[in-house]
Design an enzyme around this catalytic site. Structure first.
Site, PDB file in Angstrom:
ATOM      1  N   PHE A  58       0.965  -1.319  -0.061  1.00  0.00           N
ATOM      2  CA  PHE A  58       0.052   0.046  -0.120  1.00  0.00           C
ATOM      3  C   PHE A  58       0.799   1.355  -0.200  1.00  0.00           C
ATOM      4  O   PHE A  58       1.641   1.441   0.906  1.00  0.00           O
ATOM      5  CB  PHE A  58      -1.046   0.028   1.130  1.00  0.00           C
ATOM      6  CG  PHE A  58      -2.135   1.200   1.151  1.00  0.00           C
ATOM      7  CD1 PHE A  58      -3.104   1.151   0.592  1.00  0.00           C
ATOM      8  CD2 PHE A  58      -1.439   2.438   1.964  1.00  0.00           C
ATOM      9  CE1 PHE A  58      -3.869   2.297   0.604  1.00  0.00           C
ATOM     10  CE2 PHE A  58      -2.370   3.447   1.654  1.00  0.00           C
ATOM     11  CZ  PHE A  58      -3.797   3.512   1.076  1.00  0.00           C
TER      12      PHE A  58
ATOM     13  N   LYS B  73       2.384  10.148   8.082  1.00  0.00           N
ATOM     14  CA  LYS B  73       1.664   9.819   9.116  1.00  0.00           C
ATOM     15  C   LYS B  73       2.194  10.255  10.524  1.00  0.00           C
ATOM     16  O   LYS B  73       1.723  11.433  10.901  1.00  0.00           O
ATOM     17  CB  LYS B  73       1.509   8.103   9.329  1.00  0.00           C
ATOM     18  CG  LYS B  73       0.634   7.676   8.162  1.00  0.00           C
ATOM     19  CD  LYS B  73      -0.026   6.292   8.666  1.00  0.00           C
ATOM     20  CE  LYS B  73      -1.108   5.918   7.731  1.00  0.00           C
ATOM     21  NZ  LYS B  73      -0.895   5.071   6.498  1.00  0.00           N
TER      22      LYS B  73
ATOM     23  N   ASP C  15       9.389   2.995   1.917  1.00  0.00           N
ATOM     24  CA  ASP C  15       7.972   3.728   2.405  1.00  0.00           C
ATOM     25  C   ASP C  15       7.949   3.318   3.618  1.00  0.00           C
ATOM     26  O   ASP C  15       7.631   2.315   4.121  1.00  0.00           O
ATOM     27  CB  ASP C  15       6.883   3.274   1.593  1.00  0.00           C
ATOM     28  CG  ASP C  15       5.738   3.918   1.972  1.00  0.00           C
ATOM     29  OD1 ASP C  15       5.407   4.446   3.209  1.00  0.00           O
ATOM     30  OD2 ASP C  15       4.453   3.781   1.381  1.00  0.00           O
TER      31      ASP C  15
HETATM   32  C1  LIG Z   1      -0.977   5.669   4.779  1.00  0.00           C
HETATM   33  C2  LIG Z   1       0.035   5.208   3.985  1.00  0.00           C
HETATM   34  C3  LIG Z   1       0.379   5.975   2.811  1.00  0.00           C
HETATM   35  C4  LIG Z   1      -0.508   6.994   2.318  1.00  0.00           C
HETATM   36  O1  LIG Z   1      -0.482   7.914   3.267  1.00  0.00           O
HETATM   37  P1  LIG Z   1      -1.863   9.141   2.961  1.00  0.00           P
HETATM   38  O2  LIG Z   1      -1.155  10.095   4.018  1.00  0.00           O
HETATM   39  O3  LIG Z   1      -2.956   8.472   3.410  1.00  0.00           O
HETATM   40  O4  LIG Z   1      -1.651   9.830   1.661  1.00  0.00           O
HETATM   41  C5  LIG Z   1       1.400   5.320   1.901  1.00  0.00           C
HETATM   42  N1  LIG Z   1       2.029   4.292   2.473  1.00  0.00           N
HETATM   43  C6  LIG Z   1       2.054   3.719   3.496  1.00  0.00           C
HETATM   44  C7  LIG Z   1       2.851   2.664   3.922  1.00  0.00           C
HETATM   45  C8  LIG Z   1       0.984   4.007   4.497  1.00  0.00           C
HETATM   46  O5  LIG Z   1       0.683   3.438   5.618  1.00  0.00           O
END
Ligand SMILES: *Cc1c(COP(=O)(O)O)cnc(C)c1O
Length: 390
Positions: free
Chosen positions: A133, A246, A217
């Site tokens: 994700f 986050k 990420d």
């Molecule tokens: C939440 C998340 C995203 C996206 O972040 P947003 O602030 O919702 O756009 C991307 N990568 C990972 C691993 C995430 O947990």
């Protein structure tokens, strides 16, 4: 109490009919005055808990001084935050934005620039992993594996999805025509799956051999969540680009990338930007978060609380695997987690789902052992009641 339907809001979320109106540490209050232990932190965001005094003070001070200017001007708070991020990550430069998806978009654009630099059209392949994700904007979505999120928006930029953790598949796929490889050290939305030991190091070798950009990420796993500042530090494998969001703002919207110098320099003036990215208010908040997690003992606390939570969950959910690191933990259930999330909420504990059948816990990093023991006690009761019925 509840707005009469139809709502003025687009109905793109399946929301619970509960509104939280106040928070303090790991406690949330709803409109009726009921309290909950927050073991989700608004999807791994409220790293310092709710209404942390230093965070409130910094935001209040900055709001009273200057909330926003524009990136047409020098922003000292950005420069200070960037120095902090680089010091906590690796030598490189920082770009600030507003969300996780935007951080991954920026990383994707840098990867594209890198691939096009000498080899237009010949170094364009993008690799991500099944279960990944990376966000919901079209670029970040192209890196996100779940067909439920992707398919309605096809066609998307081409990305190849490899089996997560499969070194042989990575070896076969990563060649000189690959521009970038994107991976979460622990898949946060896809079921709380850590990369198998050694896999990140293997990707590092393959990317070095083939001149591909390795992007970690750490939007969910970073900023102390796993007991290290960044999850890759458990294995000492450094990316070329790190993406963060986050927890970074402790509740204010901010995202960031740290890019190694050979990549950071590719964003010449005019090639990328955002109006709000790194505004003084969000930067003031993020500076407090990074200062707090860098305090001696903070990450030890996260690791110790994570271990306590892991042991508690293993006992509360007998026979269920508990995965993850630090305070990002998943309990593998034999069912959709929705009913457990709802029953936990009724018992005064906020948890969330991850993937198809995993319960996710990502409490504020300041959670105490007493709070962990209490939430585990409640979850044990919830699970025992559910199991006795099915
Ligand atoms: C939440 C998340 C995203 C996206 O972040 P947003 O602030 O919702 O756009 C991307 N990568 C990972 C691993 C995430 O947990």
């Amino acid at each position: 109490m509840t707005d009469p339907l139809p709502s003025a809001l687009i109905q793109n979320y399946a929301r619970q009919d509960i509104a939280f109106v106040r928070g303090q540490g790991c406690t949330l209050w709803d409109e009726s005055g009921r309290t909950y232990i927050d073991a989700f932190a608004g999807v791994a965001v409220s790293a310092l808990g709710h209404a942390h005094p230093a965070l409130v003070a910094a935001i209040t001070r900055q709001a009273g001084a200057l909330a926003h200017v524009s990136n047409h001007y020098r922003i000292p708070e950005q420069e200070a935050l960037a120095r902090q991020l680089v010091a906590l990550a690796f030598p490189g430069q920082v770009l600030l934005c507003n969300s996780g998806a935007e951080a991954n978009e920026a990383a994707l654009k840098l990867v594209r620039l890198w691939g096009n630099q000498k080899h237009v059209g010949r170094k364009s392949r993008l690799i991500a992993f099944q279960g990944a994700f990376h966000g919901r904007t079209l670029g970040a979505l192209s890196l996100t594996a779940n067909p439920k999120y992707r398919e309605p928006f096809a066609p998307l930029p081409a990305v190849e999805f490899l089996p997560f953790g499969d070194a042989a598949a990575a070896e076969a796929a990563i060649r000189d025509d690959v521009a970038g490889v994107f991976i979460e050290p622990i898949q946060g939305e896809g079921g709380v799956h850590p990369a198998p030991p050694g896999f990140l190091a293997r990707l590092r070798e393959l990317c070095d051999r083939h001149g591909a950009v390795l992007v970690f990420d750490e939007i969910q796993t970073g900023v102390g969540r796993t007991g290290k500042t960044w999850c890759w530090q458990h294995e000492g494998v450094r990316p070329d680009i790190l993406t963060s969001a986050k927890g970074l703002g402790g509740g204010l919207p901010i995202g960031a990338i740290v890019a190694a110098p050979h990549l950071a320099g590719l964003f010449a003036p005019g090639l990328h930007g955002t109006t709000f990215g790194g505004n003084p208010l969000a930067c003031a908040a993020a500076q407090v978060v990074l200062t707090e997690i860098a305090r001696p003992g903070f990450l030890d606390h996260v690791a110790a609380m994570g271990e306590r939570l892991r042991q508690g969950l293993s006992a509360a959910f007998p026979g269920c695997a508990v995965r993850g690191k630090g305070l990002l933990l998943g309990v593998q259930l034999d069912r959709d987690p929705g009913s457990v999330v709802a029953a936990a909420r009724a018992a005064g504990v906020i948890v969330g789902p991850s993937g198809a059948n995993t319960l996710r816990l990502a409490p504020p990093l300041v959670i105490s052992s007493a709070e962990i023991d209490e939430l585990v006690r409640r979850l044990a009761g919830v699970w025992a009641a559910i199991r006795s019925k099915t």
